[in-house]
Design an enzyme around this catalytic site. Structure first.
Site, PDB file in Angstrom:
ATOM      1  N   SER A 162      -7.019   4.548  -5.996  1.00  0.00           N
ATOM      2  CA  SER A 162      -7.262   4.540  -7.684  1.00  0.00           C
ATOM      3  C   SER A 162      -9.245   4.105  -7.381  1.00  0.00           C
ATOM      4  O   SER A 162     -10.372   3.942  -8.081  1.00  0.00           O
ATOM      5  CB  SER A 162      -6.215   4.045  -8.689  1.00  0.00           C
ATOM      6  OG  SER A 162      -5.867   2.309  -7.972  1.00  0.00           O
ATOM      7  N   HIS A 175       1.107   6.084  -4.403  1.00  0.00           N
ATOM      8  CA  HIS A 175       0.299   5.089  -5.225  1.00  0.00           C
ATOM      9  C   HIS A 175       1.204   4.848  -5.675  1.00  0.00           C
ATOM     10  O   HIS A 175       2.475   3.921  -5.964  1.00  0.00           O
ATOM     11  CB  HIS A 175      -0.910   5.191  -4.831  1.00  0.00           C
ATOM     12  CG  HIS A 175      -1.956   4.549  -5.283  1.00  0.00           C
ATOM     13  ND1 HIS A 175      -2.103   3.366  -5.583  1.00  0.00           N
ATOM     14  CD2 HIS A 175      -3.912   4.563  -5.998  1.00  0.00           C
ATOM     15  CE1 HIS A 175      -2.871   2.170  -5.569  1.00  0.00           C
ATOM     16  NE2 HIS A 175      -4.182   3.073  -6.217  1.00  0.00           N
ATOM     17  N   HIS A 218       3.038  -0.983   2.997  1.00  0.00           N
ATOM     18  CA  HIS A 218       1.504  -0.995   2.531  1.00  0.00           C
ATOM     19  C   HIS A 218       0.554  -0.515   3.182  1.00  0.00           C
ATOM     20  O   HIS A 218       1.309  -1.036   4.282  1.00  0.00           O
ATOM     21  CB  HIS A 218       1.694  -2.689   1.648  1.00  0.00           C
ATOM     22  CG  HIS A 218       0.525  -2.458   0.747  1.00  0.00           C
ATOM     23  ND1 HIS A 218      -1.117  -3.022   1.319  1.00  0.00           N
ATOM     24  CD2 HIS A 218       0.754  -2.440  -0.744  1.00  0.00           C
ATOM     25  CE1 HIS A 218      -1.538  -2.221  -0.022  1.00  0.00           C
ATOM     26  NE2 HIS A 218      -1.096  -2.137  -0.645  1.00  0.00           N
ATOM     27  N   ARG A 247       2.817  -9.547  -5.276  1.00  0.00           N
ATOM     28  CA  ARG A 247       2.817  -9.463  -7.436  1.00  0.00           C
ATOM     29  C   ARG A 247       4.467  -9.243  -7.500  1.00  0.00           C
ATOM     30  O   ARG A 247       4.945  -8.977  -7.811  1.00  0.00           O
ATOM     31  CB  ARG A 247       2.218  -8.178  -7.201  1.00  0.00           C
ATOM     32  CG  ARG A 247       0.778  -8.590  -7.315  1.00  0.00           C
ATOM     33  CD  ARG A 247       0.115  -6.721  -6.798  1.00  0.00           C
ATOM     34  NE  ARG A 247       0.230  -6.382  -5.716  1.00  0.00           N
ATOM     35  CZ  ARG A 247       0.060  -4.422  -5.286  1.00  0.00           C
ATOM     36  NH1 ARG A 247      -1.024  -3.910  -6.966  1.00  0.00           N
ATOM     37  NH2 ARG A 247       0.017  -4.335  -4.909  1.00  0.00           N
ATOM     38  N   ASP A 269       5.657  -2.576  -6.757  1.00  0.00           N
ATOM     39  CA  ASP A 269       6.041  -1.804  -7.610  1.00  0.00           C
ATOM     40  C   ASP A 269       8.115  -1.446  -7.105  1.00  0.00           C
ATOM     41  O   ASP A 269       8.885  -1.121  -7.676  1.00  0.00           O
ATOM     42  CB  ASP A 269       6.011   0.481  -6.620  1.00  0.00           C
ATOM     43  CG  ASP A 269       4.943   0.494  -7.554  1.00  0.00           C
ATOM     44  OD1 ASP A 269       3.541   0.472  -8.595  1.00  0.00           O
ATOM     45  OD2 ASP A 269       4.176   0.848  -5.985  1.00  0.00           O
ATOM     46  N   ARG A 284      -5.231  -1.169 -14.715  1.00  0.00           N
ATOM     47  CA  ARG A 284      -5.742  -0.644 -13.342  1.00  0.00           C
ATOM     48  C   ARG A 284      -7.406  -1.378 -13.722  1.00  0.00           C
ATOM     49  O   ARG A 284      -8.266  -0.359 -12.693  1.00  0.00           O
ATOM     50  CB  ARG A 284      -5.496   0.170 -12.307  1.00  0.00           C
ATOM     51  CG  ARG A 284      -6.097   0.904 -10.945  1.00  0.00           C
ATOM     52  CD  ARG A 284      -6.871  -0.426 -10.458  1.00  0.00           C
ATOM     53  NE  ARG A 284      -5.331  -1.428  -9.678  1.00  0.00           N
ATOM     54  CZ  ARG A 284      -4.746  -1.438  -8.146  1.00  0.00           C
ATOM     55  NH1 ARG A 284      -4.883  -0.268  -7.551  1.00  0.00           N
ATOM     56  NH2 ARG A 284      -4.043  -1.997  -8.266  1.00  0.00           N
ATOM     57  N   ARG A 319     -21.252   8.040   0.623  1.00  0.00           N
ATOM     58  CA  ARG A 319     -21.197   9.043   1.309  1.00  0.00           C
ATOM     59  C   ARG A 319     -21.070   8.918   2.962  1.00  0.00           C
ATOM     60  O   ARG A 319     -22.275   8.765   3.594  1.00  0.00           O
ATOM     61  CB  ARG A 319     -22.917   9.944   1.192  1.00  0.00           C
ATOM     62  CG  ARG A 319     -23.017  11.269   0.921  1.00  0.00           C
ATOM     63  CD  ARG A 319     -21.918  12.195   1.862  1.00  0.00           C
ATOM     64  NE  ARG A 319     -22.111  13.097   2.538  1.00  0.00           N
ATOM     65  CZ  ARG A 319     -21.950  14.298   3.800  1.00  0.00           C
ATOM     66  NH1 ARG A 319     -20.750  13.514   4.555  1.00  0.00           N
ATOM     67  NH2 ARG A 319     -22.032  15.639   3.823  1.00  0.00           N
TER      68      ARG A 319
HETATM   69  N1  AMX Z   1       9.981   4.237   4.318  1.00  0.00           N
HETATM   70  C1  AMX Z   1       9.734   5.171   4.895  1.00  0.00           C
HETATM   71  N2  AMX Z   1       8.765   5.109   5.304  1.00  0.00           N
HETATM   72  C2  AMX Z   1       7.940   4.932   5.221  1.00  0.00           C
HETATM   73  C3  AMX Z   1       7.547   3.888   4.597  1.00  0.00           C
HETATM   74  C4  AMX Z   1       8.581   3.245   3.477  1.00  0.00           C
HETATM   75  N3  AMX Z   1       8.292   2.150   2.439  1.00  0.00           N
HETATM   76  N4  AMX Z   1       6.743   2.904   5.040  1.00  0.00           N
HETATM   77  C5  AMX Z   1       5.562   3.917   6.015  1.00  0.00           C
HETATM   78  N5  AMX Z   1       6.679   4.297   6.180  1.00  0.00           N
HETATM   79  C6  AMX Z   1       6.458   5.780   7.551  1.00  0.00           C
HETATM   80  C7  AMX Z   1       5.180   6.510   6.899  1.00  0.00           C
HETATM   81  O1  AMX Z   1       5.647   7.093   6.004  1.00  0.00           O
HETATM   82  C8  AMX Z   1       4.598   6.945   8.585  1.00  0.00           C
HETATM   83  O2  AMX Z   1       5.846   7.166   8.827  1.00  0.00           O
HETATM   84  P1  AMX Z   1       4.922   8.722   9.619  1.00  0.00           P
HETATM   85  O3  AMX Z   1       4.733   8.004  11.481  1.00  0.00           O
HETATM   86  O4  AMX Z   1       5.997   9.775  10.188  1.00  0.00           O
HETATM   87  O5  AMX Z   1       3.892   9.541   8.256  1.00  0.00           O
HETATM   88  C9  AMX Z   1       4.545   5.495   9.098  1.00  0.00           C
HETATM   89  O6  AMX Z   1       5.646   4.163   8.913  1.00  0.00           O
HETATM   90  C10 AMX Z   1       3.208   4.289   9.501  1.00  0.00           C
HETATM   91  O7  AMX Z   1       2.689   4.517   7.750  1.00  0.00           O
HETATM   92  P2  AMX Z   1       2.550   3.134   8.263  1.00  0.00           P
HETATM   93  O8  AMX Z   1       1.562   2.214   8.352  1.00  0.00           O
HETATM   94  O9  AMX Z   1       3.530   1.635   7.936  1.00  0.00           O
HETATM   95  O10 AMX Z   1       1.888   3.040   6.223  1.00  0.00           O
HETATM   96  P3  AMX Z   1       0.112   3.878   5.723  1.00  0.00           P
HETATM   97  O11 AMX Z   1      -0.482   2.163   5.428  1.00  0.00           O
HETATM   98  O12 AMX Z   1       0.400   5.355   6.030  1.00  0.00           O
HETATM   99  O13 AMX Z   1       1.338   3.930   4.479  1.00  0.00           O
HETATM  100  C11 AMX Z   1       2.680   3.490   2.140  1.00  0.00           C
HETATM  101  C12 AMX Z   1       1.532   3.335   3.277  1.00  0.00           C
HETATM  102  C13 AMX Z   1       2.623   2.230   0.289  1.00  0.00           C
HETATM  103  C14 AMX Z   1       1.632   4.774   1.443  1.00  0.00           C
HETATM  104  C15 AMX Z   1       3.984   3.224   2.381  1.00  0.00           C
HETATM  105  O14 AMX Z   1       4.081   2.399   2.763  1.00  0.00           O
HETATM  106  C16 AMX Z   1       5.295   3.913   1.478  1.00  0.00           C
HETATM  107  O15 AMX Z   1       5.201   5.546   1.399  1.00  0.00           O
HETATM  108  N6  AMX Z   1       5.552   3.308   0.550  1.00  0.00           N
HETATM  109  C17 AMX Z   1       6.506   3.720   0.308  1.00  0.00           C
HETATM  110  C18 AMX Z   1       5.257   4.353  -1.668  1.00  0.00           C
HETATM  111  C19 AMX Z   1       5.710   3.458  -2.016  1.00  0.00           C
HETATM  112  O16 AMX Z   1       5.864   2.359  -2.412  1.00  0.00           O
HETATM  113  N7  AMX Z   1       4.171   3.673  -2.953  1.00  0.00           N
HETATM  114  C20 AMX Z   1       3.401   2.113  -3.343  1.00  0.00           C
HETATM  115  C21 AMX Z   1       2.205   1.244  -2.542  1.00  0.00           C
HETATM  116  C22 AMX Z   1       1.316   0.281  -3.647  1.00  0.00           C
HETATM  117  C23 AMX Z   1       0.951   0.812  -4.015  1.00  0.00           C
HETATM  118  O17 AMX Z   1       0.029   1.489  -4.713  1.00  0.00           O
HETATM  119  N8  AMX Z   1       0.845   0.698  -5.387  1.00  0.00           N
END
Ligand code: AMX
Length: 471
Positions: free
Chosen positions: A278, A308, A355, A364, A410, A436, A456
């Site tokens: 965001s 997110h 994360h 948080r 979250d 936000r 860019r």
């Molecule tokens: N549950 C299951 N698998 C997870 C996970 C979770 N909570 N967090 C990470 N992983 C997986 C990823 O999907 C990825 O799998 P892949 O290799 O098959 O694609 C692998 O672990 C490596 O991911 P990462 O490098 O640790 O995380 P990232 O930086 O790519 O993604 C995030 C970060 C937040 C998107 C991820 O941890 C996630 O999907 N969490 C659950 C959703 C969530 O809570 N989002 C909110 C984040 C905070 C916010 O922005 N409000």
């Protein structure tokens, strides 16, 4: 009429800030200058020339210095870890979590002015801090509350739009649509169309930012009342109330504990440095000189993604699923263990965990847990959240994929909201969005003040990249 308004506006600018350069000279001697003025724009007008000078000097001396190396993995990996943008209001440390202008969340809770003695910090104080780097006085925060209350009216076409949207439109889409069409009010867009000098951009963005922040709670409350209270809506603003109190009143929540929760909620969700979807989106779109309404609406579309901001909705849906699946049976560690593994094995993520930057429990999350321990220690859902905290990290570590197995913001917020009877999960991300806005707009003012250019970055094709690395 528009010309007259613009001339009047320019006149008012020249009154507030007669000469950028002379202000810069007078401030050059004192770097840690803290203004006593209660008017945020006056304080910014004092600080901006100082910062402009600092950056010019820094770039002159270190403009060629290398900040980091980019790898092929980073390019395919969502640009993770690439240091590639400047964001002033906050910085995220992987181990410690967020610092707003150098202050941690517990420090903000201690230092920022409150509405209730010993209570939660006011978002007004946080916005002042994000904009200026100074911890504000109570007088400065009260000034902001009054200022936002006085700018809070909503144009009829935005009200009509919201009234006409079908209830099947997700609350986040409604928020984004309303903010997009609210740009009829943009003083930046009007002045740009009339050929304003770029030196005046930040004044105009400041005005838009203040108006947008003032109006976003009404939009959010209207969406809530339309969707969940059959359209009954009292949009009355009390000019003596703070931003959160007015928002809660419009939502229809009068419990003082809920209002305190909202103050805390609107503080902690405001900013998380610049690289998240965001914040980065508002920065990118704003760099094209799209007005602040368009920039923030774009940010809301990013926040609406399940990886997110939508994760706060997803967490509650997922937690409710546990109860449904068990049909009222006791939620033992054993069944929960299986539920978590089932989620992972079906190719889904555990929402609220992991994360992109953090590598420890999100502060948080921790401060929401402390709020829950104080106000709702016996709540069943809160206990379930605590139970998950004991189980999920080990399971994620065992699965061996997530780089961070710890909970993020979250994982906790929805449980607090439902305790105070806000049970409409689809709405939760809108609250995140209202908060936000503060972070995105505090940076947007600075982006235009510092003359940051169009964003860019250079992309490459796989073919080009292969050729490049083979050399
Ligand atoms: N549950 C299951 N698998 C997870 C996970 C979770 N909570 N967090 C990470 N992983 C997986 C990823 O999907 C990825 O799998 P892949 O290799 O098959 O694609 C692998 O672990 C490596 O991911 P990462 O490098 O640790 O995380 P990232 O930086 O790519 O993604 C995030 C970060 C937040 C998107 C991820 O941890 C996630 O999907 N969490 C659950 C959703 C969530 O809570 N989002 C909110 C984040 C905070 C916010 O922005 N409000």
């Amino acid at each position: 009429f528009i010309m007259f308004k613009t001339m009047a506006f320019r006149k008012s600018i020249s009154k507030v800030l007669p000469n950028l350069q002379s202000a810069g000279r007078s401030l050059a001697a004192s770097r840690s200058y803290v203004s006593a003025s209660s008017n945020l724009k006056d304080v910014l007008a004092e600080k901006i020339p100082e910062k402009q000078k600092e950056i010019i000097e820094f770039k002159k001396e270190f403009g060629g210095a290398k900040v980091g190396d980019v790898s092929v993995d980073m390019m395919y990996g969502g640009m993770r870890g690439i240091k590639g943008m400047v964001w002033e209001p906050s910085v995220l440390d992987p181990e410690e979590g967020i610092r707003f202008r150098g202050y941690s969340i517990p420090e903000c809770q201690k230092l920022l002015p409150t509405a209730v003695e010993g209570g939660e910090p006011l978002p007004e104080g946080l916005f002042w801090l994000l904009c200026t780097g100074d911890v504000p006085t109570k007088a400065q925060v009260d000034w902001l509350s009054r200022e936002w209350a006085s700018r809070a009216d909503l144009p009829t076409h935005v009200v009509n739009l919201l009234d006409q949207l079908p209830s099947s439109v997700h609350p986040m889409s409604q928020l984004s649509a309303a903010l997009t069409v609210l740009n009829t009010e943009s003083v930046f867009a009007k002045a740009y169309a009339e050929g304003v000098n770029k030196r005046e951009y930040w004044h105009l963005v400041y005005e838009d930012a203040m108006n947008l922040i003032a109006k976003v709670p009404i939009i959010a409350a209207k969406i809530y009342r339309n969707l969940y209270r059959e359209g009954e809506f009292d949009g009355a603003i009390d000019e003596n109330a703070d931003w959160s109190l007015n928002f809660c009143n419009m939502l229809g929540y009068k419990d003082p504990e809920f209002i305190e929760l909202m103050r805390l909620y609107l503080v902690i969700h405001s900013d998380h440095e610049g690289g998240n979807v965001s914040a980065h989106t508002s920065h990118l779109v704003g760099s094209a000189l799209s007005d602040p309404y368009l920039s923030v609406a774009a940010a809301m579309n990013g926040l609406a993604g399940p990886l997110h901001g939508l994760a706060n909705q997803e967490v509650l849906v997922w937690l409710t699923g546990v109860h449904k699946e068990l049909g009222g049976k006791e939620v033992t560690d054993e069944v929960l263990h299986k539920y978590i593994w089932d989620t992972l094995e079906s190719g889904r993520v555990v929402p609220g965990y992991g994360h992109a930057v953090l590598r420890k429990t999100d502060p948080r999350y921790t401060c929401q847990r402390e709020f829950a321990l104080k106000h709702l220690p016996d709540d069943q859902m809160f206990k379930l959240v605590g139970q998950l905290y004991k189980l999920v990290p080990d399971i994620l570590l065992k699965q061996g994929k997530a780089k961070n197995p710890w909970p993020n913001v979250d994982a906790h917020s929805g449980v607090l909201l439902q305790y105070y009877k806000m049970t409409e999960m689809q709405y939760y991300t809108v609250l995140f969005g209202v908060s936000r806005v503060l972070g995105c707009l505090s940076q947007l003012i600075w982006s235009r003040a510092l003359g940051l250019p169009l964003e860019r970055p250079k992309s490459m094709s796989t073919e080009g990249l292969k050729k490049f690395v083979s050399k």
